[in-house]
Structures are given as structure tokens and as C-alpha cells.
Design a protein around this motif. Structure first.
Motif, PDB file in Angstrom:
ATOM      1  N   ARG A 254       0.835  -1.208   0.000  1.00  0.00           N
ATOM      2  CA  ARG A 254       0.000   0.000   0.000  1.00  0.00           C
ATOM      3  C   ARG A 254       0.862   1.247   0.000  1.00  0.00           C
ATOM      4  NH1 ARG A 254      -5.062   1.161   4.117  1.00  0.00           N
ATOM      5  NH2 ARG A 254      -4.682   3.373   4.478  1.00  0.00           N
ATOM      6  N   HIS A 255       0.512   2.196  -0.856  1.00  0.00           N
ATOM      7  CA  HIS A 255       1.198   3.482  -0.986  1.00  0.00           C
ATOM      8  C   HIS A 255       0.236   4.567  -0.535  1.00  0.00           C
ATOM      9  CE1 HIS A 255       3.794   6.496  -3.263  1.00  0.00           C
ATOM     10  NE2 HIS A 255       2.682   7.166  -3.081  1.00  0.00           N
ATOM     11  N   THR A 256       0.631   5.360   0.470  1.00  0.00           N
ATOM     12  CA  THR A 256      -0.254   6.372   1.044  1.00  0.00           C
ATOM     13  C   THR A 256       0.378   7.747   0.936  1.00  0.00           C
ATOM     14  OG1 THR A 256      -1.125   4.768   2.645  1.00  0.00           O
ATOM     15  CG2 THR A 256      -1.500   7.104   3.116  1.00  0.00           C
ATOM     16  N   TRP A 257      -0.410   8.702   0.445  1.00  0.00           N
ATOM     17  CA  TRP A 257       0.014  10.107   0.421  1.00  0.00           C
ATOM     18  C   TRP A 257      -0.494  10.771   1.689  1.00  0.00           C
ATOM     19  CZ3 TRP A 257      -1.690   7.461  -3.836  1.00  0.00           C
ATOM     20  CH2 TRP A 257      -0.832   7.418  -4.942  1.00  0.00           C
ATOM     21  N   LEU A 258       0.387  11.370   2.470  1.00  0.00           N
ATOM     22  CA  LEU A 258       0.007  11.945   3.753  1.00  0.00           C
ATOM     23  C   LEU A 258      -0.545  13.358   3.592  1.00  0.00           C
ATOM     24  CD1 LEU A 258       3.032  10.738   5.916  1.00  0.00           C
ATOM     25  CD2 LEU A 258       0.751   9.705   5.735  1.00  0.00           C
TER      26      LEU A 258
ATOM     27  N   ASP B   2       9.038  13.651   8.537  1.00  0.00           N
ATOM     28  CA  ASP B   2       9.896  14.103   7.442  1.00  0.00           C
ATOM     29  C   ASP B   2       9.607  13.371   6.127  1.00  0.00           C
ATOM     30  OD1 ASP B   2      10.945  11.600   7.918  1.00  0.00           O
ATOM     31  OD2 ASP B   2      13.011  12.282   8.244  1.00  0.00           O
ATOM     32  N   ARG B   3       8.398  12.793   6.004  1.00  0.00           N
ATOM     33  CA  ARG B   3       8.009  12.124   4.766  1.00  0.00           C
ATOM     34  C   ARG B   3       6.623  12.582   4.348  1.00  0.00           C
ATOM     35  NH1 ARG B   3      11.041   8.698   7.691  1.00  0.00           N
ATOM     36  NH2 ARG B   3      12.579   7.358   6.654  1.00  0.00           N
ATOM     37  N   SER B   4       6.416  12.604   3.037  1.00  0.00           N
ATOM     38  CA  SER B   4       5.100  12.963   2.518  1.00  0.00           C
ATOM     39  C   SER B   4       4.340  11.747   2.005  1.00  0.00           C
ATOM     40  CB  SER B   4       5.229  13.993   1.396  1.00  0.00           C
ATOM     41  OG  SER B   4       6.015  13.480   0.335  1.00  0.00           O
ATOM     42  N   VAL B   5       5.040  10.635   1.812  1.00  0.00           N
ATOM     43  CA  VAL B   5       4.403   9.383   1.413  1.00  0.00           C
ATOM     44  C   VAL B   5       4.963   8.260   2.276  1.00  0.00           C
ATOM     45  CG1 VAL B   5       4.022  10.125  -0.971  1.00  0.00           C
ATOM     46  CG2 VAL B   5       6.104   8.870  -0.380  1.00  0.00           C
ATOM     47  N   VAL B   6       4.165   7.235   2.511  1.00  0.00           N
ATOM     48  CA  VAL B   6       4.619   6.072   3.258  1.00  0.00           C
ATOM     49  C   VAL B   6       4.139   4.816   2.542  1.00  0.00           C
ATOM     50  CG1 VAL B   6       4.776   7.162   5.531  1.00  0.00           C
ATOM     51  CG2 VAL B   6       2.607   6.192   4.774  1.00  0.00           C
ATOM     52  N   TYR B   7       4.904   3.755   2.694  1.00  0.00           N
ATOM     53  CA  TYR B   7       4.540   2.458   2.165  1.00  0.00           C
ATOM     54  C   TYR B   7       4.306   1.509   3.333  1.00  0.00           C
ATOM     55  CZ  TYR B   7       6.331   4.100  -2.331  1.00  0.00           C
ATOM     56  OH  TYR B   7       6.549   4.808  -3.479  1.00  0.00           O
ATOM     57  N   SER B   8       3.397   0.585   3.159  1.00  0.00           N
ATOM     58  CA  SER B   8       3.212  -0.481   4.139  1.00  0.00           C
ATOM     59  C   SER B   8       2.878  -1.748   3.378  1.00  0.00           C
ATOM     60  CB  SER B   8       2.093  -0.144   5.132  1.00  0.00           C
ATOM     61  OG  SER B   8       0.870   0.086   4.454  1.00  0.00           O
ATOM     62  N   GLY B   9       3.159  -2.868   3.985  1.00  0.00           N
ATOM     63  CA  GLY B   9       2.903  -4.116   3.284  1.00  0.00           C
ATOM     64  C   GLY B   9       2.965  -5.305   4.212  1.00  0.00           C
ATOM     65  N   VAL B  10       2.578  -6.442   3.676  1.00  0.00           N
ATOM     66  CA  VAL B  10       2.605  -7.676   4.441  1.00  0.00           C
ATOM     67  C   VAL B  10       2.894  -8.827   3.494  1.00  0.00           C
ATOM     68  CG1 VAL B  10       0.122  -8.061   4.192  1.00  0.00           C
ATOM     69  CG2 VAL B  10       1.329  -9.113   6.092  1.00  0.00           C
ATOM     70  N   LEU B  11       3.605  -9.808   4.005  1.00  0.00           N
ATOM     71  CA  LEU B  11       3.856 -11.043   3.266  1.00  0.00           C
ATOM     72  C   LEU B  11       3.572 -12.197   4.213  1.00  0.00           C
ATOM     73  CD1 LEU B  11       4.864 -12.407   0.661  1.00  0.00           C
ATOM     74  CD2 LEU B  11       7.162 -12.374   1.654  1.00  0.00           C
ATOM     75  N   ALA B  12       2.721 -13.127   3.786  1.00  0.00           N
ATOM     76  CA  ALA B  12       2.331 -14.231   4.649  1.00  0.00           C
ATOM     77  C   ALA B  12       2.384 -15.548   3.886  1.00  0.00           C
ATOM     78  CB  ALA B  12       0.922 -14.013   5.192  1.00  0.00           C
TER      79      ALA B  12
END
Length: 271
Positions: free
Chosen positions: A222-226, A237-247
Motif C-alpha cells: 500500500r502506498h499512502t500520500w500523507l 519528514d516524509r510525505s508518502v509512506v509504504y506499508s505491506g505484508v507477506l504471509a
């Protein structure tokens, strides 16, 4: 009365008044799967470069109207054709510690929590849309989060991809807890900051792959614009963040060869 207590009373009333399971249309039951996943959630906080890796159990099962999908637990209140309404509980993994970086020295700890509320889902063929409204259940941020998203399921039994897009609204209390700077925490170069609510758009994709036998893989990115309410914080200090999962998952039920609905399992725990 706190928001969490009000929500709990509303959910209890909904459970008591929900129609009997036998009155609902029959639904295909997804396979029972169990597995272990790792959630990666890079921090938006200043000076924190290493991603936060959290091992989580991944379960997919249904027991009547109760279900587990990934790390979300839910109770289906109503099912009217393609539309369903459920009470849900899921963890929020965002946290902050003063020792995470020099830029956070003197900050009070912001803790993880559990959030609960209502989730509506609409399915039309391969397309699906959802609306989730949750509140803090543990008295940490005492705020609310509302998420709207839509997506489509592509592929077949062996390999499928489900791209999604949406927006997550976070209340003032939520944003202030995780990204605000209290007067006692202010330092030279880090002024006090009291933000308002935020609306963060995002895009994501879930992928499911069947391996040999009963084994499978599930991944989500997931790519999120803050929102500026977040990025204007002196501790961000970031304007975008990534999150993810692997199962890695293992099918336990006899119908393990059947495809899993596009909303199951869910994406990564909220951060």
C-alpha cells in the motif's frame, strides 16, 4: 461516556437485533487457512529509517456469522445479497518512542492500540467496495478513522491480483496523538504542534498465489500520500509512506481448492 463505550453499546444493540443467520441468503464459505505473516510499516517520523517489522498470525475462517480474515475479527450483522454489514476489530500498529531517533528525544510514547467499529462491503462480480468506521477501544488516541475504498479482483484460482484505491480520514484526536507535539515536548527546532484532521489517499494491491499442495502466499503493498496535517508536523519528514505484508498460508479445510473472496484476507494491520 467515551466514544469507545458508546460504540460498544451500539454494537451490542446491533447484535441483539440482527436477523437470525438462517434468514440470510446462503453464502459460499471460503477455505479455512492459517499462516504466519510479517507486516512492514516504514515510519514517517523524522530520523527513523529502519522499517518496523511485526510478525502476525494470519487466519482465514468462518464460524456462522463470526469470521477471522488476516488479523481482522468480525461478526456479520446483516447480509442482503451483495451487501454486508459487520462489526469489526483490528489492531493499529503505529507507535512512537523517544529513543527511535534523536529528532524524537523528549517525546512521550505513542502506543499501539485496537480499533473497533462497523464495516460495510458491496460486491458486484469481480468488483468490490467498502466503507469502514472505527474508534479507539483502548483509550490511546481516543479518535476515529473512516476508510473508503474500491477495487477489482483479477486472475484465477492459482494466482490473483486485487488492486484497490481509496482514502482514509483520521480525526483530529487521532492525528494529534500520533503526529502532534505537546507544549511540554517542544524543543528548539521542534515547536509545539496541534494538527487538525487528515484525509490520506492511497492505492494498494493484494496478491494471492497457490503453491504446491495446501500451501499458498499472500502479499499486500500500500502506498499512502500523507495529508498536510501530518506532513506539517515537526516530527514527520516524509510525505508518502509504504506499508505491506507477506504471509505464508496453509489450507486446513477440505475445500482448500476454492478461490478466496477478494476481501479475504484483509490488507495489513492499520498503521
Amino acid at each position: 461516556m467515551t466514544a469507545a463505550r458508546r460504540l460498544a453499546l451500539l454494537l451490542a444493540a446491533g447484535l441483539a437485533g440482527a436477523p437470525a443467520a438462517g434468514a440470510q441468503p446462503a453464502r459460499p464459505r471460503p477455505p479455512v487457512t492459517a499462516g504466519l505473516g510479517v507486516v512492514a510499516a516504514p515510519s514517517p517520523y523524522a530520523g527513523v529509517d529502519a522499517p518496523d517489522l511485526t510478525p502476525v498470525p494470519f487466519l482465514n475462517l468462518e464460524l456462522g456469522r463470526f469470521y477471522l480474515r488476516g488479523v481482522e475479527a468480525g461478526y456479520r450483522l446483516t447480509q442482503a445479497g451483495p451487501l454486508s454489514l459487520a462489526a469489526v476489530v483490528q489492531p493499529r500498529l503505529r507507535n512512537l518512542h523517544a529513543g527511535d531517533s534523536p529528532a524524537l528525544a523528549g517525546m512521550e510514547t505513542r502506543r499501539r492500540t485496537a480499533e473497533g467499529g462497523l464495516r460495510a462491503r458491496l460486491r458486484a462480480g469481480r468488483w468490490h467496495a467498502g466503507l469502514r468506521a472505527v474508534t479507539d477501544l483502548l483509550g490511546r488516541h481516543d479518535g476515529q478513522v473512516v476508510t473508503a475504498e474500491a477495487g477489482v479482483r483479477l486472475g484465477g484460482r492459482r494466482l490473483s491480483l486485487s488492486p484497490t484505491a481509496g482514502v482514509e480520514w483520521q480525526s483530529t484526536a487521532f492525528v494529534d496523538y500520533y503526529y502532534g507535539v505537546r507544549p511540554a515536548e517542544a524543543r528548539p527546532g521542534r515547536p509545539a504542534y496541534a494538527p487538525g484532521s487528515a484525509a490520506n489517499p492511497f492505492v494498494g494491491a493484494a496478491a494471492r498465489m497457490r503453491l504446491g499442495g495446501s500451501w499458498g502466499l499472500f502479499g499486500y503493498l500500500r502506498h499512502t500520500w500523507l495529508d498536510r496535517a501530518v506532513t506539517d508536523s515537526p516530527i514527520v519528514d516524509r510525505s508518502v509512506v509504504y506499508s505491506g505484508v507477506l504471509a505464508v498460508t496453509y489450507a486446513l479445510s477440505a475445500n482448500r481448492g476454492r478461490p478466496v473472496p477478494p476481501e479475504s484476507p484483509t490488507g495489513p494491520p492499520r498503521n
